[in-house]
Design an enzyme around this catalytic site. Structure first.
Site, mmCIF file in Angstrom:
data_model
loop_
_atom_site.group_PDB
_atom_site.id
_atom_site.type_symbol
_atom_site.label_atom_id
_atom_site.label_comp_id
_atom_site.label_asym_id
_atom_site.label_seq_id
_atom_site.Cartn_x
_atom_site.Cartn_y
_atom_site.Cartn_z
ATOM 1 C CE LYS A 71 2.105 20.634 -41.672
ATOM 2 N NZ LYS A 71 1.162 20.175 -40.636
ATOM 3 C CG ASP A 107 0.668 16.588 -39.380
ATOM 4 O OD1 ASP A 107 1.561 16.656 -38.517
ATOM 5 O OD2 ASP A 107 0.520 17.435 -40.284
HETATM 6 P P1 NAP Z 1 -6.072 25.682 -41.863
HETATM 7 O O1 NAP Z 1 -5.878 24.690 -42.949
HETATM 8 O O2 NAP Z 1 -5.821 27.127 -42.152
HETATM 9 O O3 NAP Z 1 -7.576 25.526 -41.314
HETATM 10 C C1 NAP Z 1 -8.075 26.401 -40.348
HETATM 11 C C2 NAP Z 1 -9.414 25.885 -39.823
HETATM 12 O O4 NAP Z 1 -9.852 26.784 -38.787
HETATM 13 C C3 NAP Z 1 -10.523 25.859 -40.866
HETATM 14 O O5 NAP Z 1 -11.431 24.836 -40.565
HETATM 15 C C4 NAP Z 1 -11.169 27.238 -40.649
HETATM 16 O O6 NAP Z 1 -12.510 27.310 -41.084
HETATM 17 C C5 NAP Z 1 -11.136 27.315 -39.147
HETATM 18 N N1 NAP Z 1 -11.241 28.692 -38.648
HETATM 19 C C6 NAP Z 1 -10.305 29.668 -38.716
HETATM 20 N N2 NAP Z 1 -10.759 30.804 -38.146
HETATM 21 C C7 NAP Z 1 -12.024 30.533 -37.708
HETATM 22 C C8 NAP Z 1 -13.022 31.301 -37.034
HETATM 23 N N3 NAP Z 1 -12.807 32.590 -36.681
HETATM 24 N N4 NAP Z 1 -14.202 30.697 -36.733
HETATM 25 C C9 NAP Z 1 -14.417 29.398 -37.068
HETATM 26 N N5 NAP Z 1 -13.520 28.624 -37.730
HETATM 27 C C10 NAP Z 1 -12.335 29.186 -38.038
HETATM 28 O O7 NAP Z 1 -5.159 25.349 -40.605
HETATM 29 P P2 NAP Z 1 -4.594 23.910 -40.153
HETATM 30 O O8 NAP Z 1 -3.277 23.696 -40.785
HETATM 31 O O9 NAP Z 1 -5.674 22.904 -40.324
HETATM 32 O O10 NAP Z 1 -4.327 24.176 -38.610
HETATM 33 C C11 NAP Z 1 -5.403 24.293 -37.684
HETATM 34 C C12 NAP Z 1 -4.826 24.383 -36.291
HETATM 35 O O11 NAP Z 1 -4.193 23.148 -35.961
HETATM 36 C C13 NAP Z 1 -3.742 25.476 -36.193
HETATM 37 O O12 NAP Z 1 -3.976 26.234 -35.045
HETATM 38 C C14 NAP Z 1 -2.453 24.700 -36.052
HETATM 39 O O13 NAP Z 1 -1.539 25.350 -35.193
HETATM 40 C C15 NAP Z 1 -2.912 23.388 -35.423
HETATM 41 N N6 NAP Z 1 -2.032 22.279 -35.825
HETATM 42 C C16 NAP Z 1 -1.481 21.529 -34.820
HETATM 43 C C17 NAP Z 1 -0.666 20.479 -35.136
HETATM 44 C C18 NAP Z 1 -0.070 19.668 -34.024
HETATM 45 O O14 NAP Z 1 0.947 19.010 -34.254
HETATM 46 N N7 NAP Z 1 -0.673 19.663 -32.850
HETATM 47 C C19 NAP Z 1 -0.381 20.162 -36.488
HETATM 48 C C20 NAP Z 1 -0.954 20.946 -37.483
HETATM 49 C C21 NAP Z 1 -1.783 22.011 -37.137
HETATM 50 P P3 NAP Z 1 -12.834 27.819 -42.585
HETATM 51 O O15 NAP Z 1 -12.626 26.628 -43.489
HETATM 52 O O16 NAP Z 1 -14.238 28.260 -42.491
HETATM 53 O O17 NAP Z 1 -11.867 28.941 -42.895
#
Ligand code: NAP
Length: 283
Positions: A71, A107
């Protein structure tokens, strides 16, 4: 449908992409509106993205979706970027015309539209608490700010990431944005006056449960999870429901962003309810 020489090709680029629900969302909607098109999933490892985009131009694909990990990496490969996507710093949708590629981010609006339509959430002057500060939260936070929420509290494990997002939000909007370091069970005075609590971390994908102090959460709050599962609600939403809160499943954001991409590509109507139930009959 009959595939002919005139059939247009759309696709999602990701890695991994084998479990993507996007082909199952878009193909029936193309058929329903009589658009002569197919939508496929392409597994493109990070180093192959530039070659894949050359291929998109050379083969004349009509449109793309991008998912993890492309992305952000797609931005320098595009010919034009919608200002809202540029501000977020990520593109999930590309419209292609004669090899000219324009990037969009659907999104955030994809999260908001079904939330308003299904649960009657009107963002203006509402207070929102968000757990997480990653890419998905960035898109949702900008959409909430643009829609007029009065306060966003960003709680993230890595405080610097929340602070960077807060700076970007404050640079372009008037919403009050506060950051909180989140370690251990989440509690904060903002919970008591919160209208919308959003779980935006990747916890929950693997059945881990983000802990929050449920008794502190306002009884008027809606609880949303950006994470979705194909087999039912996340444990976080199940827990929220047992505490009596209305819940908003991440599947709605998935079909909401697809509906916006579909609108950009075709201008045709897209049945969000039908698409969501195709992914999850329990909804
Ligand atoms: P990302 O950029 O990798 O961000 C991950 C987030 O999760 C960060 O805030 C990270 O915190 C936190 N995190 C990860 N492991 C953790 C832990 N063990 N304890 C506490 N915080 C933790 O991922 P993203 O793209 O934002 O996606 C996040 C989620 O949204 C994913 O599961 C994805 O599948 C979902 N999503 C859904 C849609 C939809 O259409 N519904 C669209 C996009 C994404 P840190 O900054 O501290 O690492």
């Amino acid at each position: 449908m009959t595939i002919t020489a005139a059939t247009r090709l759309y696709g999602i680029l990701g890695h991994p992409v084998g479990h993507s629900l996007s082909p199952a969302i878009h193909n029936p909607e193309f058929a329903a509106c009589g658009h002569d098109a197919v939508y496929l999933a392409f597994d493109v490892p990070p180093g192959r993205l530039p070659a894949a985009i050359d291929g998109v131009r050379a083969l004349g694909l009509a449109g793309l979706n991008l998912t993890i990990p492309h992305k952000e990496a797609i931005l320098p490969l595009l010919d034009a970027i919608d200002p809202a996507a540029a501000r977020i710093g990520a593109v999930n949708t590309v419209a292609a015309e004669d090899g000219h590629l324009t990037g969009y981010n659907t999104d955030g609006i994809g999260f908001l539209n079904p939330l308003s339509a299904r649960l009657g959430f009107q963002p203006r002057d509402k207070r929102v608490v968000i757990l997480g500060a990653g890419g998905a939260v960035r898109a949702v936070a900008f959409a909430l700010m643009d829609a007029g929420v009065s306060e966003i509290v960003l709680a993230n494990r890595t405080l610097q990431r929340a602070e960077a997002l807060a700076r970007d939000l404050r640079a372009t909007g008037n919403t009050l944005v506060r950051t909180v370091a989140w370690d251990g069970p989440f509690t904060d005075p903002a919970l008591a006056s919160c209208d919308l609590l959003i779980q935006g971390t990747s916890l929950g994908l693997h059945d881990e449960l983000p802990e929050i102090a449920w008794p502190d959460l306002s009884p008027k709050a809606i609880v949303a999870d950006l994470v979705y599962r194909a087999d039912g609600p996340t444990r976080f939403l199940q827990t929220a429901a047992t505490h009596g809160y209305p819940v908003y499943d991440g599947i709605w954001m998935l079909v909401g962003q697809a509906a916006e991409a579909f609108r950009i590509w075709t201008g045709a109507p897209f049945d969000i309810e039908r698409a969501a139930r195709r992914c999850r009959p329990d909804l």
